[in-house]
Scaffold this active site. Structure first.
Site, PDB file in Angstrom:
ATOM      1  N   ASP A  53      11.360  -4.746 -15.430  1.00 64.21           N
ATOM      2  CA  ASP A  53      12.698  -5.301 -15.124  1.00 64.21           C
ATOM      3  C   ASP A  53      13.594  -4.665 -16.330  1.00 64.21           C
ATOM      4  O   ASP A  53      13.200  -5.176 -17.496  1.00 64.21           O
ATOM      5  CB  ASP A  53      12.857  -6.578 -14.653  1.00 64.21           C
ATOM      6  N   ASN A  65      26.110  -0.671 -16.109  1.00 65.41           N
ATOM      7  CA  ASN A  65      26.803  -0.094 -14.847  1.00 65.41           C
ATOM      8  C   ASN A  65      28.218  -0.569 -15.250  1.00 65.41           C
ATOM      9  O   ASN A  65      29.320   0.176 -15.076  1.00 65.41           O
ATOM     10  CB  ASN A  65      26.504  -0.713 -13.580  1.00 65.41           C
ATOM     11  N   HIS A  85      28.551   3.502 -12.673  1.00 63.59           N
ATOM     12  CA  HIS A  85      27.057   3.569 -11.840  1.00 63.59           C
ATOM     13  C   HIS A  85      26.386   4.860 -11.832  1.00 63.59           C
ATOM     14  O   HIS A  85      25.179   5.125 -11.841  1.00 63.59           O
ATOM     15  CB  HIS A  85      27.482   3.451 -10.688  1.00 63.59           C
ATOM     16  N   ASP A 131      22.596   5.156 -12.585  1.00 64.45           N
ATOM     17  CA  ASP A 131      21.664   5.994 -11.873  1.00 64.45           C
ATOM     18  C   ASP A 131      20.861   6.938 -12.890  1.00 64.45           C
ATOM     19  O   ASP A 131      19.396   6.984 -12.659  1.00 64.45           O
ATOM     20  CB  ASP A 131      22.363   6.924 -10.895  1.00 64.45           C
ATOM     21  N   GLU A 148      16.852  -2.503 -10.525  1.00 64.72           N
ATOM     22  CA  GLU A 148      16.396  -2.113 -11.788  1.00 64.72           C
ATOM     23  C   GLU A 148      14.899  -2.732 -11.974  1.00 64.72           C
ATOM     24  O   GLU A 148      14.613  -2.870 -13.211  1.00 64.72           O
ATOM     25  CB  GLU A 148      17.054  -2.616 -12.928  1.00 64.72           C
TER      26      GLU A 148
END
Length: 263
Positions: free
Chosen positions: A142, A150, A155, A159, A185
């Site tokens: 994680d 973000n 974003h 990404d 994530e």
């Protein structure tokens, strides 16, 4: 019958031992003939000692031959068979993936396997490895404070981080490991035939690899870290219980301060 490279190398090793034994036997025979033909009492002790050395060398070669045939070769053969089973299982999983809709089993952002594929693959691996009585490791990753990435950088950058992490996981795992993005994530790796110590070492290498990734947002270099939860299958629990145990270790890694492996 085709032989694995390790088996072929073993046969070469045995051939060399046999050749050395024949040479020693011939030398022993020549030495015996020379001793009879050139009988000199003052030199007989040296010839006798040399004969004993040749005989002892022959015994050692014979011992090595027996040890190789009855101990080393069975170990090599067992490893080759296990490797063959792993390859067969990998081919089976790959063939199964191709018969299903690609989009249904693939994460659109990273191109890696998705949660649906992961759940099915985990169950299949546990079923197969229950039969051969071998361990299965599970790692859940994680990304730490990913929401801040973000919120701060957008974003698109988030990404890009996810794609970079996916690439790192693929590069640092083996061909028969199952590597998937579970969502958001969170990522997971099923690592068959790995015990606790090997799994911890692999997880640490991947964790350090993620932390060392060069990810740039404009002139800012982002530092991405991950927390990792590990579990080794106890060969009794279900896939759900196995996953739940690894997930608890992930939360423990988060609780201890993140950017660490908890097993």
């Amino acid at each position: 019958m085709r032989f694995h490279k390790s088996e072929s190398a073993f046969f070469v090793f045995i051939a060399v031992i046999l050749a050395a034994g024949l040479v020693i036997f011939h030398a022993y025979d020549v030495l015996s003939d020379s001793t009879d033909a050139l009988y000199q009492p003052e030199r007989m002790a040296g010839f006798a000692y040399l004969a004993k050395l040749l005989f002892a060398t022959g015994v050692l070669l014979a011992t090595a031959l027996v040890f190789g045939v009855f101990f080393i070769f069975p170990l090599i053969r067992t490893q080759v068979k296990e490797e063959g089973k792993l390859r067969a299982m990998t081919v089976s999983l790959s063939a199964r993936s191709e018969t299903l809709e690609h989009a249904a089993l693939t994460d659109g952002l990273t191109g890696m396997q998705n949660r649906r594929y992961f759940d099915d693959a985990l169950k299949e691996y546990l079923d197969e490895f229950r039969r051969i009585d071998k361990p299965v490791g599970l790692m859940i990753f994680d990304l730490d404070h990913f929401k801040q990435v973000n919120d701060t950088h957008g974003h698109d950058v988030g990404d890009e981080v996810l794609r970079a992490v996916a690439g790192c996981l693929k590069d640092m795992t083996r061909y028969h490991d199952v590597v998937a993005r579970l969502g958001g994530e969170e990522f997971a790796v099923v690592a068959p035939n790995m015990d606790h110590d090997l799994l911890v070492k692999l997880a640490e290498r991947i964790r350090k690899g993620i932390a060392a990734m060069p990810i740039l947002s404009g002139n800012v270099r982002l530092k991405i870290t991950a927390s990792v939860g590990l579990a080794v299958w106890d060969r009794k629990e279900s896939a759900e219980d196995f996953f739940r145990r690894a997930d608890k270790q992930l939360y423990e890694a988060k609780r201890q301060g993140r950017n660490r492996v908890s097993a």
